[in-house]
Design an enzyme around this catalytic site. Structure first.
Site, mmCIF file in Angstrom:
data_model
loop_
_atom_site.group_PDB
_atom_site.id
_atom_site.type_symbol
_atom_site.label_atom_id
_atom_site.label_comp_id
_atom_site.label_asym_id
_atom_site.label_seq_id
_atom_site.Cartn_x
_atom_site.Cartn_y
_atom_site.Cartn_z
ATOM 1 N N ASP A 13 4.240 0.712 12.027
ATOM 2 C CA ASP A 13 3.002 0.092 11.538
ATOM 3 C C ASP A 13 2.803 -1.319 12.088
ATOM 4 O O ASP A 13 1.716 -1.889 11.948
ATOM 5 C CB ASP A 13 2.988 0.064 10.004
ATOM 6 C CG ASP A 13 2.740 1.450 9.421
ATOM 7 O OD1 ASP A 13 2.383 2.357 10.191
ATOM 8 O OD2 ASP A 13 2.897 1.617 8.200
ATOM 9 N N LYS A 18 0.843 -1.210 0.000
ATOM 10 C CA LYS A 18 0.000 0.000 0.000
ATOM 11 C C LYS A 18 0.866 1.242 0.000
ATOM 12 O O LYS A 18 0.632 2.184 -0.740
ATOM 13 C CB LYS A 18 -0.905 0.010 1.240
ATOM 14 C CG LYS A 18 -1.619 1.333 1.456
ATOM 15 C CD LYS A 18 -2.439 1.365 2.714
ATOM 16 C CE LYS A 18 -1.769 2.057 3.870
ATOM 17 N NZ LYS A 18 -1.584 3.500 3.738
ATOM 18 N N ASN A 19 1.884 1.248 0.836
ATOM 19 C CA ASN A 19 2.694 2.456 0.985
ATOM 20 C C ASN A 19 3.642 2.679 -0.178
ATOM 21 O O ASN A 19 4.369 3.655 -0.198
ATOM 22 C CB ASN A 19 3.455 2.433 2.318
ATOM 23 C CG ASN A 19 2.514 2.694 3.489
ATOM 24 O OD1 ASN A 19 1.354 3.035 3.287
ATOM 25 N ND2 ASN A 19 3.012 2.522 4.698
ATOM 26 N N VAL A 44 7.736 7.191 16.621
ATOM 27 C CA VAL A 44 7.418 7.806 15.330
ATOM 28 C C VAL A 44 6.120 8.622 15.359
ATOM 29 O O VAL A 44 6.089 9.777 14.936
ATOM 30 C CB VAL A 44 7.395 6.747 14.199
ATOM 31 C CG1 VAL A 44 7.122 7.406 12.847
ATOM 32 C CG2 VAL A 44 8.714 5.985 14.148
ATOM 33 N N ARG A 79 -4.343 9.960 3.712
ATOM 34 C CA ARG A 79 -3.089 10.657 3.939
ATOM 35 C C ARG A 79 -2.114 10.592 2.742
ATOM 36 O O ARG A 79 -1.460 11.569 2.403
ATOM 37 C CB ARG A 79 -2.445 10.026 5.176
ATOM 38 C CG ARG A 79 -1.031 10.375 5.442
ATOM 39 C CD ARG A 79 -0.930 11.682 6.161
ATOM 40 N NE ARG A 79 0.424 12.186 6.144
ATOM 41 C CZ ARG A 79 0.780 13.344 6.650
ATOM 42 N NH1 ARG A 79 -0.115 14.123 7.209
ATOM 43 N NH2 ARG A 79 2.016 13.746 6.590
ATOM 44 N N ASP A 108 -5.347 8.340 8.878
ATOM 45 C CA ASP A 108 -5.433 7.685 10.176
ATOM 46 C C ASP A 108 -5.255 8.642 11.337
ATOM 47 O O ASP A 108 -4.504 9.605 11.266
ATOM 48 C CB ASP A 108 -4.328 6.636 10.269
ATOM 49 C CG ASP A 108 -4.515 5.558 9.231
ATOM 50 O OD1 ASP A 108 -5.674 5.279 8.900
ATOM 51 O OD2 ASP A 108 -3.508 5.008 8.766
#
Ligand code: UD1
Length: 419
Positions: free
Chosen positions: A305, A23-24, A327, A93, A117
């Site tokens: 994550d 996804k990222n 983070v 985002r 998120d």
């Protein structure tokens, strides 16, 4: 109508599963396609909600976007619009990654401040400072970030923190700048390497991807390309933790295990057997996990994550674990939901202290973001009875065929619709 998952705990997950593209990565690669007129084709794309959302953003800019299973084809016209659709952008985002390509292609970009998120404040100051170093002026106006420039010019940029998003926007803005850009303290995530590989296949000159210093020599024009998205290390890591938590045995394919090195090492310390292959790994666990401490950090550190999965395994481990979030400041909202399931967890600033218990206690819980949602499902798998996980649209944004894959591995889970 709302959707939730009903999960009955107790099953030992067993079998194999293959992860799709990250996804990222895919969302940033889709945005990078804007840099060249013509048709760019991406393969191994995950079928998750964020991909059609990005499709909407690109269509709003004048592109044609075709989704065909794992293939995404983006046809970019000679002239694209510089203002990204407000409603489409606010929904997720990652849409902020059109900022760099739009500034490079149009000399102007207007991108609504993104939603996404609820894991922290997530400012864009480093994105803006980076673009300003390249000669652009930026401002926040009417709920959008606006960047304007006549000609981007290469510069030396040093990030305060190796931000993934800022690194990506600086990369995509600088590939067609005049002269050379040296980006220091750049993010080193595998998704950054994926983006740089795609940019180079479009004719860019980027060196040093995967290290803290990336050098970009500006070129006049880029051309469209064909590119395969790398596997999703966070989804793969979720399966690894699911195996360890349920004392199961899962083989995961479609991922380079080097992208998950620390997460898998931690599982070994917790008592799991981990075997790695060129394009996957196997995690087996035959005992109650041992307590392990975790600190989230930029790559190659332990990924933020996967922090919910770390909390999940710690909550049923033998002993006490300390998990430190470095983070995102608000990511411990997830702990309140774990407490509903009976986890013995105490938050102290950016640390959470967890005393492992033998078994979690089923109830209703609410997902607050993609990873927290997946983490709650893993926790539900090791609870004593049936747990209802609400707000699963978060999970659908990042985990393709999550329920189906879990069922295939032997979990008792189903999706239900209700008011
Ligand atoms: C990306 C990932 C997200 C992952 C995160 C860290 C996507 C779509 N999302 O998010 O899943 O958890 O990397 O690996 O790829 N920050 C600032 N100013 C800025 C930019 C960032 O203060 O201009 C802060 C953020 O608030 C956060 C930290 O830096 O505390 C890291 O953020 P960043 O690496 O930029 O994460 P994202 O790219 O947003």
């Amino acid at each position: 109508m709302k959707e939730s998952f009903l999960v009955k705990g107790g099953a030992r997950l067993q079998g194999s599963v293959k992860v799709d593209g990250a996804k990222n990565s895919v969302l940033k690669l889709m945005a990078a396609a804007l840099l060249a007129e013509g048709t760019t084709t991406l393969s191994n794309c995950p079928e998750i909600l964020d991909v059609p959302l990005m499709q909407k953003v690109l269509e709003g800019l004048g592109c044609e976007v075709e989704l065909e299973g794992p293939v995404v084809r983006i046809t970019v016209p000679q002239t694209i619009k510089s203002e990204a659709d407000f409603d489409a952008v606010r929904q997720f985002r990652a849409s902020v990654c059109v900022l760099g390509p739009l500034t490079a292609r149009c000399g102007r970009a207007v991108v609504a401040l993104p939603g996404g998120d609820a894991i922290g404040t997530r400012p864009l100051d480093m994105h803006q400072t980076g673009l300003e170093k390249l000669g652009a002026s930026t401002r926040i106006q009417h709920g959008a970030v606006v960047a304007e420039v006549d000609q981007l010019v290469g510069a030396n940029i040093s990030l305060d923190f190796p931000s993934v998003g800022a690194t990506e926007n600086i990369l995509t803005a600088s590939v067609m700048a005049q002269g050379t850009t040296v980006l220091d303290n750049a993010a080193r995530e595998p998704e950054i390497i994926d983006l740089c590989n795609m940019l180079n296949s479009m004719g860019a000159q980027v060196e040093g991807a995967g290290t803290s210093t990336i050098t970009i020599t500006g070129v006049e024009k880029l051309h469209p390309t064909e590119h395969e998205v790398i596997g999703d290390r966070i989804v793969a890591g979720t399966w690894a933790y699911a195996a360890a938590m349920t004392r199961g045995d899962i083989t995961v394919g479609g991922i380079s295990p080097t992208h998950l090195h620390l997460a898998l090492e931690k599982l070994k310390v917790a008592g799991a057997e981990v075997e790695t292959f060129a394009n996957g790994f196997r995690v087996q666990m035959n005992q109650r996990p041992l307590a392990v401490d975790y600190q989230t950090l930029p790559f190659p550190g332990f990924p933020t994550d996967l922090q919910p999965m770390a909390i999940g395994i710690a909550s049923i481990a033998e002993g006490m674990s300390v998990i430190t979030e470095n983070v995102f400041e608000s990511r411990f909202r997830f702990v309140d939901e774990m407490a509903r399931l009976g986890a013995d967890a105490t938050v102290d600033g950016h640390h959470v202290v967890i005393r492992g218990i033998e078994e979690l206690s089923s109830t209703e819980v609410w997902s607050s973001d993609i990873r927290a949602g997946a983490g709650l499902v893993l926790a539900a798998l090791v609870a004593d009875d049936e747990t209802r996980v609400h707000d699963v649209y978060h999970i659908d944004r990042g985990y393709p065929y999550f329920v189906e894959n879990l069922q295939k591995l032997g979990a008792d889970i189903r999706r239900v619709t209700h008011k």
